[in-house]
Design a protein around this motif. Structure first.
Motif, mmCIF file in Angstrom:
data_model
loop_
_atom_site.group_PDB
_atom_site.id
_atom_site.type_symbol
_atom_site.label_atom_id
_atom_site.label_comp_id
_atom_site.label_asym_id
_atom_site.label_seq_id
_atom_site.Cartn_x
_atom_site.Cartn_y
_atom_site.Cartn_z
ATOM 1 N N ALA A 37 0.838 -1.205 0.000
ATOM 2 C CA ALA A 37 0.000 0.000 0.000
ATOM 3 C C ALA A 37 0.873 1.256 0.000
ATOM 4 N N GLU A 38 1.977 1.205 0.785
ATOM 5 C CA GLU A 38 2.911 2.348 0.805
ATOM 6 C C GLU A 38 3.479 2.587 -0.590
ATOM 7 N N ALA A 39 3.855 1.497 -1.240
ATOM 8 C CA ALA A 39 4.449 1.628 -2.578
ATOM 9 C C ALA A 39 3.419 2.199 -3.551
ATOM 10 N N TYR A 40 2.172 1.767 -3.414
ATOM 11 C CA TYR A 40 1.127 2.282 -4.304
ATOM 12 C C TYR A 40 0.956 3.787 -4.095
ATOM 13 N N GLY A 42 3.108 5.856 -2.927
ATOM 14 C CA GLY A 42 4.300 6.527 -3.462
ATOM 15 C C GLY A 42 4.224 6.678 -4.974
ATOM 16 N N SER A 43 3.644 5.673 -5.631
ATOM 17 C CA SER A 43 3.575 5.723 -7.098
ATOM 18 C C SER A 43 2.640 6.832 -7.579
ATOM 19 N N LEU A 44 1.813 7.355 -6.677
ATOM 20 C CA LEU A 44 0.876 8.422 -7.064
ATOM 21 C C LEU A 44 1.480 9.818 -6.935
ATOM 22 N N ASP A 45 2.724 9.899 -6.459
ATOM 23 C CA ASP A 45 3.338 11.215 -6.228
ATOM 24 C C ASP A 45 3.251 12.163 -7.425
ATOM 25 N N PRO A 46 3.524 11.676 -8.638
ATOM 26 C CA PRO A 46 3.419 12.607 -9.779
ATOM 27 C C PRO A 46 2.019 13.203 -9.914
ATOM 28 N N LEU A 47 0.995 12.438 -9.533
ATOM 29 C CA LEU A 47 -0.364 12.986 -9.595
ATOM 30 C C LEU A 47 -0.548 14.074 -8.547
ATOM 31 N N MET A 347 1.454 9.723 -15.848
ATOM 32 C CA MET A 347 0.542 8.826 -16.536
ATOM 33 C C MET A 347 0.792 7.391 -16.119
ATOM 34 N N ARG A 348 2.059 7.057 -15.888
ATOM 35 C CA ARG A 348 2.357 5.695 -15.458
ATOM 36 C C ARG A 348 1.822 5.449 -14.055
ATOM 37 N N ALA A 349 1.820 6.524 -13.266
ATOM 38 C CA ALA A 349 1.544 6.353 -11.844
ATOM 39 C C ALA A 349 0.177 5.748 -11.588
#
Ligand SMILES: Cc1cc2nc3c(=O)[nH]c(=O)nc-3n(C[C@H](O)[C@H](O)[C@H](O)COP(=O)(O)OP(=O)(O)OC[C@H]3O[C@@H](n4cnc5c(N)ncnc54)[C@H](O)[C@@H]3O)c2cc1C
Length: 354
Positions: A37-40, A42-47, A347-349
């Motif tokens: 969940a933490e990694a997910y 983190g992956s949203l940071d660009p958004l 977009m990848r995020a």
């Protein structure tokens, strides 16, 4: 970033009288392992950097079950996004078709394009299973099969189908949220009074058909995480091909070397999310002959069969010259334009709405 326009465009469609189902619901991405969940998150940071309102921390299992009681005790962490819209794809396509017809647009169903005739960098006609049609412009938006028509224009488009599956099941108490089960990479969403479950990614060729083993695998991944579901009553099994480009980004641009041929594909897992904004941008391109400056990625077509694929960079601006609006870039030409740093990451995020 294309996704910025998704919600406003859905609102606009509704205002324009397009009839389709649209529900604002919570979106949850949940996991057994808090690190997932933490990694997910983190992956949203660009958004977050792009201005979306995102939570600062992950929630624990009990907090998540307060939001969504249908989550089982195995769920130990997750991310809650409040800004989420759910549509039923069939209703959106049917609503758009009806609206276009009411506006006088001719929509042919059950007709396949089999060939393209072009002269001097202009597409003049297409051959279809219902005869030849003269065209003013051609937009190749045939999903995972876009490469076949690009080939007719002498271009190699490395978009392939990533096959996924879905089905629905009844639930005692239907979950209200769209939920992504991070461990199993399976998505669950309430739809039509049942729980729609989707997932899987394989690269089978041939017609997309549900494969019982894949449906079973999705069930095994989802069942431990959601309570109150009758997993024996699976209905409406379906398979579809997500159009995937090598870097996972959409391919929305003019076909190199053609003044009036365009591509709109490669939406991967985000077809419902990105096709509206892509269509809006493409419409501007068609009418003005100039790619919008805010536009994100370019087309990765090779300029001739067998050519190597140009690497997409953050500064690639497309096949026409976006700075000047010149129509019909030379075959394979890639002019630099608006720097797109951040866009690709963003977009990848967020690529897991399924
Ligand atoms: C299981 C699953 C779940 C998904 N869930 C979501 C989700 O929750 N949210 C989301 O945003 N996305 C989701 N997606 C992804 C989404 O479905 C795709 O990104 C989207 O369908 C791609 O849209 P498209 O119009 O490019 O291609 P398609 O939807 O494949 O449409 C292409 C159309 O072109 C037609 N066609 C093909 N060849 C020709 C030809 N030669 N002539 C004429 N017509 C032709 C086809 O018949 C088809 O109607 C999911 C995908 C799968 C498989």
């Amino acid at each position: 970033m294309l996704g910025r326009r998704t919600f406003p465009l859905l609102d606009q469609l509704a205002e324009d009288g397009v009839e389709f189902t649209r529900t604002r619901t919570d979106f949850l991405a949940v996991a057994q392992d808090p690190r997932a969940a933490e990694a997910y998150l983190g992956s949203l940071d660009p958004l977050r950097q792009a201005g979306f309102d995102l939570p600062a921390t992950v929630l624990g299992g009990d907090e998540l079950r307060e939001v969504e009681p249908a989550l089982s005790g195995r769920v130990r962490a997750g991310v809650l996004l409040r800004d989420h819209v759910q549509t039923e794809p069939d209703s959106l396509v049917a609503g758009l078709t009806a609206h276009l017809r009411a506006e006088g647009v001719r929509v042919d169903e059950g007709v396949a394009v089999t060939g393209v005739s072009a002269r001097g960098g202009e597409v003049e006609a297409v051959t279809t299973t219902a005869g030849e049609r003269r065209v003013g412009a051609l937009v190749i938006a045939t999903g995972a099969k876009a490469g076949a028509l690009a080939t007719r224009l002498g271009r190699r488009l490395p978009v392939v189908g990533g096959r996924g599956y879905s089905f629905d099941v009844p639930a005692e108490r239907l979950p209200h949220a769209s939920t992504l089960l991070l461990d199993a990479h399976v998505a669950c969403a309430p739809m039509g009074g049942r729980l729609r479950v989707s997932g899987g990614m394989d690269f089978r060729r041939g017609p997309a058909r549900p494969v019982p083993e894949r449906i079973d695998a999705i069930t095994r991944g989802a069942a431990p995480m959601v309570v109150g579901v009758d997993w024996t009553d699976r209905r409406h099994a379906w398979a579809g091909d997500r159009p995937l480009a090598p870097d996972g980004l959409p391919v929305v641009d003019r076909v190199p070397g053609y003044a009036n041929a365009y591509l709109a594909t490669g939406y991967s897992m985000l077809g419902l999310t990105l096709s509206g904004p892509a269509a809006e941008a493409l419409a501007t391109f068609l009418v003005d002959g100039c790619a919008p400056r805010s536009w994100s990625p370019s087309v990765p077509t090779a300029s001739a069969p067998g050519d190597t694929l140009p690497k997409r960079t953050d500064h690639v601006g497309g096949t026409g010259d976006r700075a000047t609006g010149r129509r019909g870039g030379a075959p394979g030409a890639h002019a630099s334009a608006t720097p797109l740093t951040g866009t690709r990451d963003a977009m990848r995020a967020h690529r897991h709405p399924e």
